[in-house]
Design an enzyme around this catalytic site. Structure first.
Site, PDB file in Angstrom:
ATOM      1  N   GLU A   1      -9.074   2.393   0.847  1.00 59.43           N
ATOM      2  CA  GLU A   1      -9.675   1.157   0.288  1.00 59.43           C
ATOM      3  C   GLU A   1     -10.607   0.474   1.289  1.00 59.43           C
ATOM      4  OE1 GLU A   1      -6.532  -1.303  -1.382  1.00 59.43           O
ATOM      5  OE2 GLU A   1      -6.242   0.088  -3.033  1.00 59.43           O
TER       6      GLU A   1
ATOM      7  N   GLU B   1      -3.669   5.956  -6.321  1.00 56.65           N
ATOM      8  CA  GLU B   1      -2.735   4.826  -6.485  1.00 56.65           C
ATOM      9  C   GLU B   1      -2.845   4.351  -7.931  1.00 56.65           C
ATOM     10  OE1 GLU B   1      -2.753   1.649  -3.584  1.00 56.65           O
ATOM     11  OE2 GLU B   1      -3.281   3.058  -1.977  1.00 56.65           O
TER      12      GLU B   1
HETATM   13  O1  AHR Z   1       0.364   0.284  -2.946  1.00 54.70           O
HETATM   14  C1  AHR Z   1       0.271  -0.974  -2.346  1.00 54.70           C
HETATM   15  C2  AHR Z   1      -1.095  -1.231  -1.740  1.00 54.70           C
HETATM   16  O2  AHR Z   1      -2.046  -1.327  -2.759  1.00 54.70           O
HETATM   17  C3  AHR Z   1      -1.658  -0.170  -0.835  1.00 54.70           C
HETATM   18  O3  AHR Z   1      -1.234  -0.299   0.480  1.00 54.70           O
HETATM   19  C4  AHR Z   1      -3.135  -0.403  -0.923  1.00 54.70           C
HETATM   20  O4  AHR Z   1      -3.878   0.762  -0.724  1.00 54.70           O
HETATM   21  C5  AHR Z   1      -3.334  -1.004  -2.294  1.00 54.70           C
HETATM   22  O5  AHR Z   1      -4.110  -2.137  -2.236  1.00 54.70           O
END
Ligand code: AHR
Length: 513
Positions: A188, A307
């Protein structure tokens, strides 16, 4: 199968609705990629410490891994695990987590405001992956660190021996190289919350350099460049275009991250969250393909949806958090029956789009927005979201089929009218067919008719349904089995049509064997 139509909850028969799907096992979308059922272990909250790793726990094995959690992970069925972050990776020195445990430093973890003990690191993660039988997916730190540290880590992990870093690994007891194939180039990197946030041009350039140099050490790698942190980021699209313009020929995937929660009590739109995921996938693919076309490249960049989940982020942002403690309870969302149905719908989208989404990670695995919960020194149990994932990973293997669907509309504020039925069909390797189907409607049951005319003869037809009278029902330490899928016997077969009653707000796994 029975003629006895006993609904799960009181059907509002006056508004009874019907949907119909048809498919032909000869017409397919794509093979389901092995990496589609990935998950994620971040050094965050209690995912690692007292989650998967708790040496003092009564069930711990000789590596300090909780056997009760290992058993649940095997039942859940992830195929690949991303590690060690997440936001955590952007401040991580991987060397802190290798070698004798008594020599490992305690560090401030700026991403989550806690103290990291480094008692779990790369070697422990690799043991965990081998024990569970999953592919490792390792992220490198492109926040506080860069090219050299990424190369050192790769040499430590994958080079057989005879060099400083590879011999260090061997001296730590791991004679054989780890052979980690899948690597994330940072995390990110456009997020203002990210340690070492970068512009698209800065990041695209470093991602390209790191990718090209990593391939000089190991030419069998699959590399993931960071896409925007979400579809809602102001730079979404422009970021992907610039990053890929810089790195198109040196990376294999662009990442996508998405988390969903009900906004302002709008549960109908929440039920249709997968619409946003579809649009997200469309946008990233269109952008990646446009860059490829401009560069006159034959290569296709696929999505690593590394994610995805339901996450009640508002609750996290509004809460007070104690600073610099070890492994506190962070992001321990307790999921409802409704959350599980939305979650299942996200899985359906990943399957439907698996021609271009060829890797994905449920974020995360244990305790942190997770399908598995634990108590330190106590039991482990399944959250509601455990079940759709486990069923999809078990029965969603083979080839995704083209499905024609006709379904009634379901109105949402955010997406307008969407189909009440969200479904996908998979031709399994053993010749059976599995249909995953969500009834998004919060009030009305749906009769799902499956045109069986093009299917080979079948002898066994079952449906497992997850729903609940109370959409807010949850599994907790006190009541760990409150919500679970049950056999749905409300199935009939007549004139070549299978008819199944899908309760309102339900996730259904239909097996035609
Ligand atoms: O999964 C929780 C967080 O969400 C992770 O660390 C990050 O990559 C995202 O913003």
């Amino acid at each position: 199968m029975t003629e006895n139509r006993k609904p799960f909850r009181k059907a509002i028969m006056a508004d009874h609705q019907r949907a119909r799907i048809e498919f032909d096992p000869r017409f397919t979308v794509a093979d389901v990629p092995e990496r589609l059922f990935g998950s994620f272990v971040e050094h965050l909250g209690r995912c690692v410490y007292t989650g998967i790793y708790e040496p003092d726990h009564a069930s711990a094995n000789e590596d300090g891994l909780r056997q009760d959690v290992l058993d649940l992970i095997r039942e859940l069925g992830p195929t690949m695990i991303r590690y060690p972050g997440g936001n955590f990776v952007s401040g991580y020195r991987w060397e802190d987590g290798v070698g004798p445990k008594e020599d490992r430093p305690r560090r401030l973890d700026l991403a989550w405001g806690v103290t990291e003990t480094n008692q779990f690191g790369l070697g422990e993660f690799m043991k965990f992956c081998r024990t569970v039988g999953v592919e490792p997916n390792m992220a490198v730190n492109l926040g506080t660190r860069g090219l050299q540290e990424a190369l050192d880590l790769l040499e430590y992990a994958n080079h057989p021996g005879g060099t400083y870093w590879s011999d260090l690994r061997r001296s730590h007891g791991d004679e054989e190289p780890y052979g980690i194939k899948l690597w994330c180039l940072g995390n990110e990197m456009d997020g203002p919350w990210q340690i070492g946030q970068r512009t698209a041009t800065e990041y695209g350039r470093i991602a390209d350099q790191v990718a090209r140099s990593m391939r000089m050490i190991d030419d069998k790698l699959d590399l993931v460049a960071c896409g925007s942190s979400s579809r809602g980021m102001p730079q979404f699209g422009a970021w992907e275009a610039e990053v890929l313009t810089q790195s198109y020929e040196s990376v294999d995937y662009i990442s996508a991250h998405a988390y969903y929660q009900p906004e302002g009590g709008d549960f109908a739109s929440f039920m249709a969250s997968a619409q946003d995921m579809e649009l997200f996938i469309d946008g990233v693919i269109a952008t990646a393909d446009a860059v490829g076309a401009k560069l006159k490249s034959d290569k296709k960049i696929n999505i690593s949806f590394d994610e995805w989940n339901v996450w009640y982020q508002h609750a996290w942002h509004e809460a007070e958090h104690a600073k610099w403690v070890e492994a506190p309870r962070q992001l321990e969302d307790v999921y409802s029956a409704m959350d599980a149905v939305v979650f299942g719908s996200l899985l359906i989208t990943l399957l439907r789009r698996c021609d271009r989404v060829t890797a994905a990670c449920l974020a995360q695995l244990v305790n942190v927005i997770a399908p598995i919960m634990t108590e330190p020194g106590g039991p482990a149990w399944r959250q509601t979201t455990f079940f759709p994932f486990a069923e999809a990973s078990k029965f969603g293997r083979g080839k995704v089929l083209r499905v024609n669907a006709d379904a009634p509309a379901f109105h949402t504020e955010r997406f307008g009218d969407v189909a009440a039925l969200h479904s996908v069909a998979v031709a399994n390797e053993d010749g059976s067919i599995t249909v995953f189907a969500v009834n998004r409607n919060l009030e009305h049951p749906l009769t799902l008719e499956i045109d069986a005319a093009s299917l080979p003869t079948f002898s066994d037809l079952t449906c497992s349904t997850l729903t609940d009278e109370d959409p807010n029902a949850k599994n907790t330490l006190e009541n760990p089995t409150r919500v679970a899928p049950k056999a749905n016997e409300d199935i009939t077969v007549k004139d070549g049509v299978i008819a199944i009653e899908l309760p309102a707000m339900s996730w259904n796994t239909i097996r035609i064997a």
